[in-house]
Design a protein around this motif. Structure first.
Motif, PDB file in Angstrom:
ATOM      1  N   PRO A 163       3.264   7.624  -5.396  1.00  0.00           N
ATOM      2  CA  PRO A 163       2.885   7.976  -6.776  1.00  0.00           C
ATOM      3  C   PRO A 163       1.446   8.477  -6.887  1.00  0.00           C
ATOM      4  O   PRO A 163       1.170   9.414  -7.661  1.00  0.00           O
ATOM      5  CB  PRO A 163       3.048   6.654  -7.541  1.00  0.00           C
ATOM      6  N   ALA A 164       0.546   7.870  -6.104  1.00  0.00           N
ATOM      7  CA  ALA A 164      -0.856   8.296  -6.153  1.00  0.00           C
ATOM      8  C   ALA A 164      -0.992   9.736  -5.688  1.00  0.00           C
ATOM      9  O   ALA A 164      -1.710  10.542  -6.288  1.00  0.00           O
ATOM     10  CB  ALA A 164      -1.703   7.374  -5.278  1.00  0.00           C
ATOM     11  N   LEU A 165      -0.267  10.047  -4.629  1.00  0.00           N
ATOM     12  CA  LEU A 165      -0.300  11.415  -4.101  1.00  0.00           C
ATOM     13  C   LEU A 165       0.241  12.401  -5.133  1.00  0.00           C
ATOM     14  O   LEU A 165      -0.348  13.462  -5.364  1.00  0.00           O
ATOM     15  CB  LEU A 165       0.538  11.473  -2.818  1.00  0.00           C
ATOM     16  N   ALA A 175      -2.822  16.534 -10.988  1.00  0.00           N
ATOM     17  CA  ALA A 175      -4.146  16.760 -11.559  1.00  0.00           C
ATOM     18  C   ALA A 175      -4.769  18.028 -10.986  1.00  0.00           C
ATOM     19  O   ALA A 175      -5.348  18.845 -11.719  1.00  0.00           O
ATOM     20  CB  ALA A 175      -5.038  15.555 -11.270  1.00  0.00           C
ATOM     21  N   ALA A 176      -4.610  18.202  -9.677  1.00  0.00           N
ATOM     22  CA  ALA A 176      -5.147  19.401  -9.034  1.00  0.00           C
ATOM     23  C   ALA A 176      -4.503  20.659  -9.590  1.00  0.00           C
ATOM     24  O   ALA A 176      -5.176  21.671  -9.840  1.00  0.00           O
ATOM     25  CB  ALA A 176      -4.928  19.309  -7.523  1.00  0.00           C
ATOM     26  N   MET A 177      -3.202  20.597  -9.805  1.00  0.00           N
ATOM     27  CA  MET A 177      -2.481  21.749 -10.364  1.00  0.00           C
ATOM     28  C   MET A 177      -3.002  22.099 -11.756  1.00  0.00           C
ATOM     29  O   MET A 177      -3.192  23.278 -12.085  1.00  0.00           O
ATOM     30  CB  MET A 177      -0.973  21.433 -10.455  1.00  0.00           C
ATOM     31  N   ILE A 178      -3.230  21.055 -12.557  1.00  0.00           N
ATOM     32  CA  ILE A 178      -3.715  21.282 -13.931  1.00  0.00           C
ATOM     33  C   ILE A 178      -5.089  21.946 -13.899  1.00  0.00           C
ATOM     34  O   ILE A 178      -5.362  22.912 -14.619  1.00  0.00           O
ATOM     35  CB  ILE A 178      -3.755  19.951 -14.709  1.00  0.00           C
ATOM     36  N   VAL A 179      -5.968  21.420 -13.018  1.00  0.00           N
ATOM     37  CA  VAL A 179      -7.334  21.971 -12.917  1.00  0.00           C
ATOM     38  C   VAL A 179      -7.279  23.437 -12.501  1.00  0.00           C
ATOM     39  O   VAL A 179      -7.940  24.298 -13.091  1.00  0.00           O
ATOM     40  CB  VAL A 179      -8.166  21.136 -11.917  1.00  0.00           C
ATOM     41  N   ILE A 180      -6.436  23.723 -11.501  1.00  0.00           N
ATOM     42  CA  ILE A 180      -6.323  25.107 -11.016  1.00  0.00           C
ATOM     43  C   ILE A 180      -5.802  26.016 -12.131  1.00  0.00           C
ATOM     44  O   ILE A 180      -6.317  27.113 -12.348  1.00  0.00           O
ATOM     45  CB  ILE A 180      -5.390  25.164  -9.779  1.00  0.00           C
ATOM     46  N   TRP A 181      -4.823  25.523 -12.859  1.00  0.00           N
ATOM     47  CA  TRP A 181      -4.248  26.322 -13.953  1.00  0.00           C
ATOM     48  C   TRP A 181      -5.285  26.614 -15.027  1.00  0.00           C
ATOM     49  O   TRP A 181      -5.405  27.727 -15.535  1.00  0.00           O
ATOM     50  CB  TRP A 181      -3.055  25.562 -14.534  1.00  0.00           C
ATOM     51  N   GLN A 182      -6.084  25.575 -15.350  1.00  0.00           N
ATOM     52  CA  GLN A 182      -7.109  25.758 -16.379  1.00  0.00           C
ATOM     53  C   GLN A 182      -8.160  26.767 -15.932  1.00  0.00           C
ATOM     54  O   GLN A 182      -8.592  27.627 -16.705  1.00  0.00           O
ATOM     55  CB  GLN A 182      -7.771  24.418 -16.692  1.00  0.00           C
ATOM     56  N   ILE A 183      -8.566  26.657 -14.678  1.00  0.00           N
ATOM     57  CA  ILE A 183      -9.564  27.603 -14.153  1.00  0.00           C
ATOM     58  C   ILE A 183      -9.017  29.023 -14.225  1.00  0.00           C
ATOM     59  O   ILE A 183      -9.697  29.952 -14.654  1.00  0.00           O
ATOM     60  CB  ILE A 183      -9.945  27.227 -12.697  1.00  0.00           C
ATOM     61  N   GLN A 184      -7.775  29.171 -13.841  1.00  0.00           N
ATOM     62  CA  GLN A 184      -7.162  30.500 -13.839  1.00  0.00           C
ATOM     63  C   GLN A 184      -7.084  31.072 -15.249  1.00  0.00           C
ATOM     64  O   GLN A 184      -7.351  32.253 -15.462  1.00  0.00           O
ATOM     65  CB  GLN A 184      -5.760  30.430 -13.230  1.00  0.00           C
ATOM     66  N   THR A 185      -6.720  30.221 -16.209  1.00  0.00           N
ATOM     67  CA  THR A 185      -6.597  30.729 -17.584  1.00  0.00           C
ATOM     68  C   THR A 185      -7.965  31.089 -18.164  1.00  0.00           C
ATOM     69  O   THR A 185      -8.075  31.980 -19.000  1.00  0.00           O
ATOM     70  CB  THR A 185      -5.916  29.697 -18.504  1.00  0.00           C
ATOM     71  N   ARG A 186      -9.016  30.401 -17.720  1.00  0.00           N
ATOM     72  CA  ARG A 186     -10.364  30.742 -18.212  1.00  0.00           C
ATOM     73  C   ARG A 186     -10.881  32.020 -17.581  1.00  0.00           C
ATOM     74  O   ARG A 186     -11.503  32.840 -18.206  1.00  0.00           O
ATOM     75  CB  ARG A 186     -11.332  29.590 -17.901  1.00  0.00           C
ATOM     76  N   VAL A 187     -10.640  32.173 -16.305  1.00  0.00           N
ATOM     77  CA  VAL A 187     -11.168  33.323 -15.565  1.00  0.00           C
ATOM     78  C   VAL A 187     -10.421  34.593 -15.935  1.00  0.00           C
ATOM     79  O   VAL A 187     -11.011  35.625 -16.196  1.00  0.00           O
ATOM     80  CB  VAL A 187     -11.090  33.050 -14.041  1.00  0.00           C
ATOM     81  N   ALA A 188      -9.116  34.501 -16.010  1.00  0.00           N
ATOM     82  CA  ALA A 188      -8.299  35.689 -16.260  1.00  0.00           C
ATOM     83  C   ALA A 188      -8.500  36.185 -17.691  1.00  0.00           C
ATOM     84  O   ALA A 188      -8.692  35.395 -18.604  1.00  0.00           O
ATOM     85  CB  ALA A 188      -6.834  35.346 -16.029  1.00  0.00           C
ATOM     86  N   PRO A 189      -8.490  37.505 -17.945  1.00  0.00           N
ATOM     87  CA  PRO A 189      -8.621  38.003 -19.307  1.00  0.00           C
ATOM     88  C   PRO A 189      -7.409  37.630 -20.144  1.00  0.00           C
ATOM     89  O   PRO A 189      -6.288  37.620 -19.643  1.00  0.00           O
ATOM     90  CB  PRO A 189      -8.680  39.533 -19.117  1.00  0.00           C
ATOM     91  N   LEU A 249       0.836  -1.210   0.000  1.00  0.00           N
ATOM     92  CA  LEU A 249       0.000   0.000   0.000  1.00  0.00           C
ATOM     93  C   LEU A 249       0.864   1.251   0.000  1.00  0.00           C
ATOM     94  O   LEU A 249       0.638   2.179  -0.754  1.00  0.00           O
ATOM     95  CB  LEU A 249      -0.907   0.001   1.238  1.00  0.00           C
ATOM     96  N   SER A 250       1.867   1.214   0.870  1.00  0.00           N
ATOM     97  CA  SER A 250       2.704   2.408   0.972  1.00  0.00           C
ATOM     98  C   SER A 250       3.509   2.636  -0.301  1.00  0.00           C
ATOM     99  O   SER A 250       3.866   3.752  -0.621  1.00  0.00           O
ATOM    100  CB  SER A 250       3.634   2.296   2.181  1.00  0.00           C
ATOM    101  N   ALA A 251       3.784   1.539  -1.033  1.00  0.00           N
ATOM    102  CA  ALA A 251       4.512   1.691  -2.292  1.00  0.00           C
ATOM    103  C   ALA A 251       3.683   2.466  -3.314  1.00  0.00           C
ATOM    104  O   ALA A 251       4.227   3.185  -4.143  1.00  0.00           O
ATOM    105  CB  ALA A 251       4.867   0.321  -2.840  1.00  0.00           C
TER     106      ALA A 251
END
Lengths: 235, 189
Positions: free
Chosen positions: A102-104, A110-124, A96-98
Motif C-alpha cells: 500500500p505504501a508503494l 502521489a508522484a503521478m499527481i505531482v507530474i500531472w500538475q507540473i505538466q498542466t502548469r507548464v503546457a499552454p 512490514l511487508s503487509a
C-alpha cells in the motif's frame, strides 16, 4: 553376477516377468482386486515367483524396520526454540511487508499527481488561448466594422485599443506562423487586414521588444514612460 | 495447520511436537546423518512457518509437510560435501563404539550379541544401498515403507502419478533385493 542375473531374467517366462513386476505393489496392497487375484493365482502355481515374492517381502521388511535416530528431548526443544525465533522474526517482517505494497501504491499515486500538475502548469492551456483568440478576433472585427470612431470617440483614444488588438492578432499570427511552417495562403484575419503585414516583423519579436522596453524603463534617467512608449508605437 | 495459519502459535507447537521426530527420522533414513537430519527437519519447519499464509487445506497436512521434507532432502543430496563426508564419519563413529543414538534394525530384546552385530552389519549395508538409489526412488521407497504412506499419498507428496510411484517403489525394492541377495537369499543363483 550381472550376467547370471541377466540370464536368469532372460530365462524367466514372459508371464513370470510380468507377475514379478507387480509383486511389490501386490505386497503393498496397491493392486486392484482383479490384478491381485491374477498374481495370487500365479503364485499358487509358480515356486520361482513365490520365492521372489518372499525375497522382496524380506527387503521390504528390512527397510521398514530400519530404526530411526533416538532424538534427545533437548535437541527437539532447541529446534523448537529456533523455529519460534524464526516465527517472531517472520511475523515482524510480515507486518512490514503487509505495509509495503500500500505504501508503494500511495507514493506512486502521489508522484503521478505531482507530474500531472507540473505538466498542466507548464503546457499552454488551450481554453485560455481560445478565449484570447476569440477576444482578439472580436476586437479586430469591431475595429474593422466600426472604423474606430464608433467605438471610442477620438482616433487617439482608439489607438491603444487598436494597438492591443494588433498586438494580439500579431501574437496569434506569430504563433500560427511558427507552428505551421507550411502556410500556403495568408490566414483569414491577415487576409482581411493586410496592413498587419507591416507590423509582422515587429510582432514576431514582440516579446523580446517588450522585454527590452521593460529594461529600458527600469534604467534610471531613461525618461521613457508609458506616454513615450505610446508615441514610439505610433511612430 | 489451519489454526496456525489463523494466528494460533500454540497450534504450531502441537504440529511441531507431533511431526518433528518423524521428519527427523525420514531425513535420517534419506541422508544417513543424524545431525544433518535434525538440521533438515528444523529447516522444514521453518519453511512450514514461512509458507503457512499460502497453505491451502486441499490435501493432508502430512502430504504437504513431507513434500517440503523430500525437497529439502533432495537438495541435501545435491550438496557436494554430502557424498564424501557422510558415510566416512558415520562409519568411524560406529567402529569406535561411540553412542550414535540409534539401534540399527529394530531390536526387540530377543537377539544375542552376534545377532545384533549381524543386524548392525545388515543395517549398514541397507543404508549404503539406500544411499546409492536415485533420489526419487529413495524418496518413494522411504515414504512408502518407513512413513507407511499409500501410493496415492506418495504420489501427492512427490507430485507424480500413482503409476510412477508404483514403478519407483518396484525399481528401488528390486535393486535392493539384488544388492542384498546374500542377506535375503537368492533362489535363482
Amino acid at each position: 553376477m550381472s550376467e547370471t542375473r541377466g540370464s536368469a531374467k532372460a530365462a524367466l517366462p514372459f508371464r513370470c516377468r510380468a507377475i514379478q513386476r507387480e509383486l511389490v505393489a501386490y505386497l503393498d496392497g496397491e493392486l486392484s482386486r482383479r490384478k491381485a487375484r491374477r498374481v495370487a493365482r500365479h503364485l499358487d502355481s509358480c515356486t520361482g515367483c513365490l520365492a521372489e515374492r518372499d525375497a522382496l517381502d524380506r527387503v521390504r521388511g528390512m527397510v521398514g524396520e530400519l530404526a530411526g535416530p533416538s532424538l534427545e528431548e533437548s535437541a527437539e526443544r532447541l529446534a523448537l526454540a529456533r523455529v519460534r525465533q524464526a516465527i517472531g522474526e517472520g511475523s515482524s517482517r510480515g507486518a512490514l511487508s503487509a505495509w509495503r505494497l500500500p505504501a508503494l501504491a500511495a507514493s506512486l499515486g502521489a508522484a503521478m499527481i505531482v507530474i500531472w500538475q507540473i505538466q498542466t502548469r507548464v503546457a499552454p492551456k488551450p481554453v485560455e488561448v481560445a478565449s484570447e483568440r476569440s477576444s482578439s478576433e472580436g476586437v479586430v472585427a469591431q475595429t474593422a466594422v466600426g472604423g474606430g470612431k464608433a467605438e471610442g470617440g477620438t482616433g487617439r483614444g482608439l489607438e491603444p485599443e487598436k494597438g492591443r488588438s494588433k498586438r494580439a492578432m500579431g501574437v496569434k499570427i506569430a504563433k500560427r506562423g511558427r507552428s505551421d511552417s507550411t502556410l500556403s495562403s495568408p490566414p483569414g484575419p491577415l487576409y482581411e487586414n493586410p496592413e498587419l503585414f507591416l507590423d509582422l516583423p515587429l510582432v514576431l519579436d514582440l516579446e523580446k521588444l517588450e522585454e527590452f522596453e521593460a529594461v529600458m524603463q527600469a534604467l534610471p534617467g531613461s525618461g521613457r514612460g508609458p506616454k513615450a512608449r505610446g508615441t514610439d508605437e505610433r511612430g | 495447520m489451519v489454526r496456525f495459519k489463523n494466528g494460533e502459535v500454540e497450534a504450531f507447537e502441537e504440529l511441531f511436537k507431533r511431526h518433528f521426530g518423524k521428519v527427523v527420522n525420514f531425513a535420517y533414513q534419506f541422508t544417513g546423518s543424524q545431525p544433518r537430519a535434525q538440521e533438515i527437519a528444523q529447516e522444514v519447519f521453518m519453511q512450514v512457518v514461512k509458507a503457512a499464509p499460502r497453505y491451502k487445506p486441499q490435501a493432508k497436512f502430512t502430504t504437504w509437510l513431507y513434500r517440503i521434507a523430500t525437497n529439502a532432502c533432495l537438495n541435501e543430496l545435491r550438496r557436494p560435501e554430502h557424498r564424501t563426508s557422510r558415510r566416512g564419519l558415520e562409519r568411524e563413529s560406529a567402529e569406535e563404539g561411540e553412542e550414535v543414538g540409534e539401534t540399527d534394525l529394530e531390536d526387540h530384546g530377543t537377539h544375542q550379541p552376534d545377532d545384533r552385530l549381524a543386524g548392525r552389519e545388515l543395517a549398514d549395508k541397507i543404508r549404503e544401498e539406500l544411499s546409492r538409489l536415485p533420489g526419487n526412488q529413495r524418496a518413494a521407497l522411504l515414504l512408502s515403507r518407513v512413513e507407511g504412506m499409500s501410493y496415492e499419498e506418495v504420489a501427492g507428496t512427490l507430485g507424480v502419478s500413482e503409476g510412477a510411484v508404483k514403478s519407483l517403489v518396484f525399481r528401488a525394492t528390486a535393486r535392493l533385493r539384488r544388492e542384498l541377495a546374500e542377506f535375503v537369499g537368492d533362489e535363482r543363483d
